[in-house]
Motif scaffolding. Structure first.
Motif, mmCIF file in Angstrom:
data_model
loop_
_atom_site.group_PDB
_atom_site.id
_atom_site.type_symbol
_atom_site.label_atom_id
_atom_site.label_comp_id
_atom_site.label_asym_id
_atom_site.label_seq_id
_atom_site.Cartn_x
_atom_site.Cartn_y
_atom_site.Cartn_z
ATOM 1 N N HIS A 20 0.845 -1.197 0.000
ATOM 2 C CA HIS A 20 0.000 0.000 0.000
ATOM 3 C C HIS A 20 0.879 1.244 0.000
ATOM 4 O O HIS A 20 2.067 1.154 0.314
ATOM 5 C CB HIS A 20 -0.964 0.019 1.194
ATOM 6 C CG HIS A 20 -0.305 -0.014 2.537
ATOM 7 N ND1 HIS A 20 0.063 -1.186 3.166
ATOM 8 C CD2 HIS A 20 0.057 0.979 3.401
ATOM 9 C CE1 HIS A 20 0.625 -0.911 4.331
ATOM 10 N NE2 HIS A 20 0.632 0.401 4.507
ATOM 11 N N VAL B 77 0.720 5.330 1.349
ATOM 12 C CA VAL B 77 -0.057 6.232 2.192
ATOM 13 C C VAL B 77 0.173 7.683 1.789
ATOM 14 O O VAL B 77 1.318 8.097 1.580
ATOM 15 C CB VAL B 77 0.332 6.035 3.676
ATOM 16 C CG1 VAL B 77 -0.445 6.993 4.569
ATOM 17 C CG2 VAL B 77 0.069 4.591 4.100
ATOM 18 N N HIS C 233 4.410 7.106 3.134
ATOM 19 C CA HIS C 233 5.197 5.864 3.102
ATOM 20 C C HIS C 233 4.673 4.893 2.077
ATOM 21 O O HIS C 233 3.502 4.933 1.703
ATOM 22 C CB HIS C 233 5.338 5.235 4.493
ATOM 23 C CG HIS C 233 4.150 4.532 5.059
ATOM 24 N ND1 HIS C 233 3.252 5.131 5.908
ATOM 25 C CD2 HIS C 233 3.738 3.252 4.934
ATOM 26 C CE1 HIS C 233 2.336 4.240 6.277
ATOM 27 N NE2 HIS C 233 2.597 3.095 5.695
ATOM 28 N N ALA D 274 4.551 0.816 1.528
ATOM 29 C CA ALA D 274 4.722 -0.444 2.254
ATOM 30 C C ALA D 274 5.129 -1.534 1.263
ATOM 31 O O ALA D 274 4.471 -1.737 0.241
ATOM 32 C CB ALA D 274 3.434 -0.831 2.969
ATOM 33 N N PHE E 190 8.888 -0.165 10.433
ATOM 34 C CA PHE E 190 8.944 1.088 9.678
ATOM 35 C C PHE E 190 10.365 1.636 9.696
ATOM 36 O O PHE E 190 11.010 1.663 10.752
ATOM 37 C CB PHE E 190 7.975 2.114 10.282
ATOM 38 C CG PHE E 190 6.548 1.670 10.178
ATOM 39 C CD1 PHE E 190 5.744 2.117 9.144
ATOM 40 C CD2 PHE E 190 6.014 0.773 11.094
ATOM 41 C CE1 PHE E 190 4.428 1.680 9.032
ATOM 42 C CE2 PHE E 190 4.703 0.330 10.993
ATOM 43 C CZ PHE E 190 3.905 0.784 9.954
ATOM 44 N N GLU F 260 7.640 1.071 4.901
ATOM 45 C CA GLU F 260 7.179 0.028 5.815
ATOM 46 C C GLU F 260 7.544 -1.303 5.163
ATOM 47 O O GLU F 260 7.422 -1.452 3.947
ATOM 48 C CB GLU F 260 5.650 0.136 5.972
ATOM 49 C CG GLU F 260 5.020 -1.014 6.759
ATOM 50 C CD GLU F 260 3.487 -0.865 6.885
ATOM 51 O OE1 GLU F 260 2.942 0.187 6.466
ATOM 52 O OE2 GLU F 260 2.851 -1.800 7.373
HETATM 53 FE FE FE2 Z 1 1.365 1.385 6.226
#
Ligand code: FE2
Length: 376
Positions: A182, A184, A265, A267, A331, A344
């Motif tokens: 994902h 963000v 971020h 991931a 993280f 992440e």
């Molecule tokens: Fe995340």
């Protein structure tokens, strides 16, 4: 008439007007693409893939493309000052410019999204070379970030027209990173619902999870978050906004230093977080640490897990459970000097959530770093 495949039908039986096949690549605008690519190869284990620049007929910028499994990153630097890329770097520092999404039909993706109010960034553009055809189009999202739609079903070359294969004598081993789980976005005060609505109406995403400031607050700072997912769940974009707390929200610190909204971020998924994170730490990647007391009652909180606790504790890997399983996550600290973008590392073992049970411990770790920077 278009054929509607079953994969294009969402669970609620409405037609997915923007079927996405996943993340195609993430493009970073950076001050020095040559050195950034070296860093991502060295530290994260990416492999050289493709290059574009003056030698390939592109006069005003260079781009290096690196890949690890299904993860593709592009680093782009302008060669002169007077252009949009240079302005972007001056304002934001190094950061994510493009979250490129793989589609079956980039022309249709552009029509579907712009007809629903998406602001065009790039009208459909067809690129050809001896290896076939790539069609690209794009729309703006939060801040100066954009989504490109990449149609490459008729292309067999190494990356896309305009790029040549990048062969290097320096090929560090991979670290087990697999794909983008994902990405963000951090948006401004009271802007979260605007962007939630954008992803719903312009891109056909659904809000699958929401966290308010009661879920995500420590003694000092707070944020709110809503997770947006496309129909097949391949693309997930949580959206954060700051919330009032006693001290400055981590989202606010990001907005200050990025000078606006942007990607907070990315991931990256792995199938073996202990091996991956051990390797990343050995290569110099710095991670946020939680107090070792986090591990004292871990099994009471999350139940049985397959992994030994000791290596997780040594590395600082966090664990959370939901109805469907559990996840392991950690993280990095910001990967540039501005406290903006970080990564992440996530391993999902059934869980489809985002580690809500770790928010408090995690955000306290972030605040300790904010405090050291004098930004809390
Ligand atoms: Fe995340």
């Amino acid at each position: 008439m278009e054929t509607i495949t079953t994969s294009a039908i969402q669970q609620n039986n409405t037609i997915d007007f923007l079927p996405l096949q996943g993340t195609d690549y993430v493009e970073f605008y950076v001050g020095n693409a040559k050195q950034a690519a070296h860093f991502y190869k060295t530290a994260f284990g990416f492999q050289s893939l493709a290059y574009a620049g003056p030698e390939t007929g592109i006069k005003d910028k260079v781009s290096y493309v690196v890949r690890q499994n299904k993860l593709t990153f592009m680093f782009t630097t302008p060669l002169r000052a007077d252009n949009e890329i240079a302005d972007h770097i001056y304002k934001h520092g190094d950061g994510v410019k493009v979250l490129a999404l793989k589609v079956e039909d980039a022309i249709d993706a552009w029509h579907q999204t712009t007809a629903r109010g998406g602001k065009s960034y790039m009208e459909p553009l067809t690129l050809n070379d001896e290896n076939g055809q790539v069609i690209i189009s794009g729309i703006h999202t939060y801040g100066e970030t954009v989504h490109l739609f990449i149609e490459r079903k008729n292309y067999h070359g190494v990356f896309m027209p305009g790029f040549r294969k990048w062969e290097s004598n320096y090929n560090p081993t991979e670290t087990g990173l697999l794909y983008v789980d994902h990405c963000v976005g951090n948006v401004g005060w009271n802007q979260m619902n605007k962007w939630v609505s954008f992803y719903e109406h312009v891109m056909g995403f659904r809000n699958i999870l929401s966290f308010d400031d009661n879920d995500i607050s420590t003694e000092y700072s707070a944020l709110m978050s809503k997770v947006m997912s496309n129909g097949n769940g391949f693309v997930k974009f949580p959206i954060n906004e700051p919330a009032e707390g006693k001290k400055k929200s981590q989202v606010e610190e990001y907005l200050d230093f990025y000078d606006g909204e942007g990607c907070q971020h990315v991931a990256l998924a792995t199938n073996n977080i202990v091996e991956t994170v051990t390797e990343l730490q050995n290569r110099g990647i710095e991670f946020l640490k939680v107090p070792t007391s986090y591990y004292d009652d871990l099994l009471q909180r999350v139940g049985h897990i397959d992994e030994d606790i000791e290596p997780l504790k040594q590395l600082g890997v966090l664990v959370d459970r939901d109805e469907e399983g559990y996840l392991l996550q950690i993280f990095t600290k910001p990967v540039e000097d501005r406290p903006t973008l970080f990564f992440e590392i996530i391993q999902r073992k059934g869980a489809k959530s985002f580690g809500k049970g770790n928010f408090k411990a995690l955000f306290e770790a972030i605040e300790r770093e904010q405090e050291l920077r004098g930004n809390l």
